[in-house]
Design a protein around this motif. Structure first.
Motif, mmCIF file in Angstrom:
data_model
loop_
_atom_site.group_PDB
_atom_site.id
_atom_site.type_symbol
_atom_site.label_atom_id
_atom_site.label_comp_id
_atom_site.label_asym_id
_atom_site.label_seq_id
_atom_site.Cartn_x
_atom_site.Cartn_y
_atom_site.Cartn_z
ATOM 1 N N SER A 370 32.124 5.186 -9.925
ATOM 2 C CA SER A 370 32.614 5.935 -8.766
ATOM 3 C C SER A 370 32.574 7.434 -9.037
ATOM 4 O O SER A 370 32.240 8.230 -8.148
ATOM 5 C CB SER A 370 34.040 5.496 -8.418
ATOM 6 N N GLN A 373 29.087 8.403 -8.704
ATOM 7 C CA GLN A 373 28.705 8.362 -7.296
ATOM 8 C C GLN A 373 29.187 9.609 -6.568
ATOM 9 O O GLN A 373 28.500 10.141 -5.692
ATOM 10 C CB GLN A 373 29.281 7.116 -6.637
ATOM 11 N N VAL A 377 26.715 11.910 -4.475
ATOM 12 C CA VAL A 377 26.889 12.096 -3.035
ATOM 13 C C VAL A 377 27.071 13.570 -2.704
ATOM 14 O O VAL A 377 26.618 14.037 -1.653
ATOM 15 C CB VAL A 377 28.080 11.255 -2.533
ATOM 16 N N GLN A 380 23.768 14.854 -2.520
ATOM 17 C CA GLN A 380 23.144 14.353 -1.299
ATOM 18 C C GLN A 380 23.606 15.152 -0.085
ATOM 19 O O GLN A 380 22.812 15.459 0.816
ATOM 20 C CB GLN A 380 23.489 12.884 -1.121
ATOM 21 N N ASN A 414 26.679 10.018 7.189
ATOM 22 C CA ASN A 414 26.767 8.907 6.243
ATOM 23 C C ASN A 414 27.089 9.407 4.838
ATOM 24 O O ASN A 414 27.874 8.766 4.100
ATOM 25 C CB ASN A 414 25.459 8.124 6.233
ATOM 26 N N ALA A 415 26.501 10.536 4.454
ATOM 27 C CA ALA A 415 26.766 11.079 3.120
ATOM 28 C C ALA A 415 28.216 11.539 2.995
ATOM 29 O O ALA A 415 28.878 11.285 1.983
ATOM 30 C CB ALA A 415 25.813 12.237 2.831
ATOM 31 N N THR A 417 30.738 10.417 4.731
ATOM 32 C CA THR A 417 31.556 9.203 4.718
ATOM 33 C C THR A 417 31.544 8.553 3.343
ATOM 34 O O THR A 417 32.593 8.106 2.843
ATOM 35 C CB THR A 417 31.025 8.219 5.770
ATOM 36 N N SER A 418 30.384 8.532 2.706
ATOM 37 C CA SER A 418 30.288 7.959 1.361
ATOM 38 C C SER A 418 31.124 8.752 0.364
ATOM 39 O O SER A 418 31.739 8.177 -0.549
ATOM 40 C CB SER A 418 28.833 7.916 0.904
ATOM 41 N N GLN A 421 34.808 7.805 0.803
ATOM 42 C CA GLN A 421 35.068 6.485 0.232
ATOM 43 C C GLN A 421 34.993 6.501 -1.286
ATOM 44 O O GLN A 421 35.789 5.846 -1.966
ATOM 45 C CB GLN A 421 34.075 5.479 0.817
ATOM 46 N N ALA A 422 34.039 7.262 -1.848
ATOM 47 C CA ALA A 422 33.914 7.333 -3.304
ATOM 48 C C ALA A 422 35.122 8.021 -3.928
ATOM 49 O O ALA A 422 35.634 7.595 -4.971
ATOM 50 C CB ALA A 422 32.631 8.062 -3.683
ATOM 51 N N THR A 425 37.977 5.667 -3.902
ATOM 52 C CA THR A 425 37.778 4.623 -4.908
ATOM 53 C C THR A 425 38.107 5.130 -6.301
ATOM 54 O O THR A 425 38.680 4.390 -7.121
ATOM 55 C CB THR A 425 36.325 4.120 -4.861
#
Length: 478
Positions: A370, A373, A377, A380, A414-415, A417-418, A421-422, A425
């Protein structure tokens, strides 16, 4: 486009030094420590687990009662009515000799019996010793289970707390996306009216806006669910929540984490004491084949037992030895059964160790992935922002279509949002990792609460001979 970076506080927190560092609270804000303290004091599952421990504590005085005497008083009171007919010799005037005649007597009386019996066990075949050892093991196992429940409540509260923040941020992103697509549709209609684009471009923009509205509605529902979960665990609705930092455990490798979990996880500790109690149960069942010895003292009186106006008093001391020879075979079956249960408990220990090692390794690897990630991200997002800006500029001069702009906007959403969430997490897995090694208690987290003393109730009732009051209040201390 008015895009903002998600979780600004939490993003900075990932770069902070090790430890749970309190952030400067805003006015009326609710920190994670506040939520954890509230859950520690009021969560029904945790309160029920504490009551269960107090109930198990009572097994010890019940076992110790095997050393103590028993005293009983037996009283009986009633009425007796008796008739007695007997033969006796009487003078017969007709014959001048003796003859037998029947004589009846009537004896009605009030009868009473009073007896005091004191019995002191001397030897019970080792049952009292084994039962006491098993009760002590049960108490220690239940204390470990209470810690496991406390950790689970703390972990669930962290998940709910972070879940509310995550869903708030996702809702904000979806609202912002809806606003962006609304403006995009307006601009698309303007260009369609002047003939720069076709009706297809307008339909594509309308489709994306409808999808954004659907996602926003779903995000609103998810937020309400997270808020309800938070209130169930904490007992209060969430206020202005401050994004927390992840915990940093003082371990460097997954092997160290696995070793710490195998040694300190409360579930493993509980299983170990369960195994000890199961072995003691073998001795308890074996005691049924051993002789027992006790001393009894009895004193009492009987009033009018046979005739009126009589009283019989008595006192006696007896030693009672019972040697079982054969009792049907059930005792032998109980011994065999207890041995199999002990083997089961031994295997349960191994299973718990393997389970917590797997959980610790999983939490460690998920935490590391995570974190990686999050960095990926972020890169990204930076690239998606640059790409979106370029696509928008190219669309103005006609080298890009409306669909290209919409796709770039969706990719950026989407990036982001990721990333949300990451980041959530990372926080959740850091606390989950602490739980696997047994370091997610109120004491470990340094919560400002009145900590529950697991030994206080036990110490209060262990040697009590009498009393049926509620002593649960002694377990609360600052």
């Amino acid at each position: 486009m008015n895009w903002t970076r998600p979780f600004p506080v939490l993003t900075a927190a990932l770069l902070a030094p090790a430890g749970l560092v309190a952030l400067a609270p805003q006015a009326g804000a609710q920190t994670l420590a506040d939520a954890l303290a509230q859950a520690y004091a009021n969560n029904p599952a945790l309160l029920a687990a504490r009551a269960q421990l107090r109930a198990v504590d009572e097994n010890v005085p019940q076992a110790l009662a095997g050393w103590r005497p028993t005293v009983s008083i037996t009283n009986s009171f009633g009425y007796a009515d008796g008739r007695v007919r007997s033969l006796t010799q009487a003078f017969d005037p007709n014959t001048g000799g003796a003859r037998q005649v029947g004589v009846s007597s009537h004896n009605d009386r009030t009868v009473a019996t009073n007896t005091v019996t004191v019995t002191q066990p001397i030897f019970r075949g080792g049952r009292t010793v084994a039962t006491t050892r098993r009760a002590e093991s049960q108490v220690l196992a239940q204390r470990a289970r209470l810690l496991a429940t406390e950790q689970q409540v703390m972990q669930d509260t962290v998940t709910a707390y972070v879940g509310v923040i995550r869903d708030q941020e996702l809702l904000r992103l979806n609202i912002n996306n809806e606003q962006v697509l609304t403006e995009q549709l307006r601009a698309t209609n303007e260009r369609f009216r002047v003939g720069e684009i076709t009706r297809t471009d307008v339909a594509q923009a309308e489709s994306r806006l409808a999808g954004a509205r659907s996602q926003r509605a779903q995000a609103e529902g998810n937020l309400q669910i997270s808020r309800a979960t938070f209130q169930r665990l904490v007992g209060l609705p969430p206020g202005a929540l401050i994004a927390p930092q992840p915990l940093r455990v003082p371990l460097r490798t997954s092997q160290e984490v696995a070793q710490a979990a195998a040694a300190n996880n409360p579930n493993v500790v509980a299983a170990l004491f369960d195994e000890v109690g199961a072995r003691d149960n073998v001795n308890i069942q074996t005691s049924a084949l051993a002789p027992t010895l006790s001393v009894s003292t009895q004193a009492g009186r009987n009033d009018n037992n046979l005739t009126n106006h009589t009283r019989q008093t008595f006192a006696q001391v007896t030693a009672n030895l019972t040697v079982p020879l054969y009792q049907g075979g059930a005792e032998y079956s109980a011994i065999r059964q207890a041995r199999q249960s002990a083997q089961q408990a031994r295997q349960t220990v191994d299973d718990q160790r393997r389970t917590v090692v797997q959980q610790a390794t999983q939490a460690w690897e998920q935490l590391q992935s995570s974190r990686a990630q999050v960095e990926s991200v972020r890169a990204q997002i930076r690239a998606a922002e640059i790409a979106l800006d370029g696509v928008q500029r190219e669309a103005i001069v006609g080298s890009r279509t409306t669909l290209d702009v919409l796709n770039a906007e969706q990719e950026l959403l989407n990036a982001r949002t990721s990333l949300v969430q990451a980041l959530s997490t990372v926080v959740q897995q850091s606390y989950a990792l602490a739980a696997t090694i047994g370091r997610l208690t109120a004491s470990d987290l340094g919560l400002a609460v009145d900590t529950y003393d697991m030994r206080a109730y036990y110490n209060e009732v262990r040697n009590r001979w009498i009393g049926f009051g509620d002593y649960s209040g002694v377990a609360e201390r600052r």
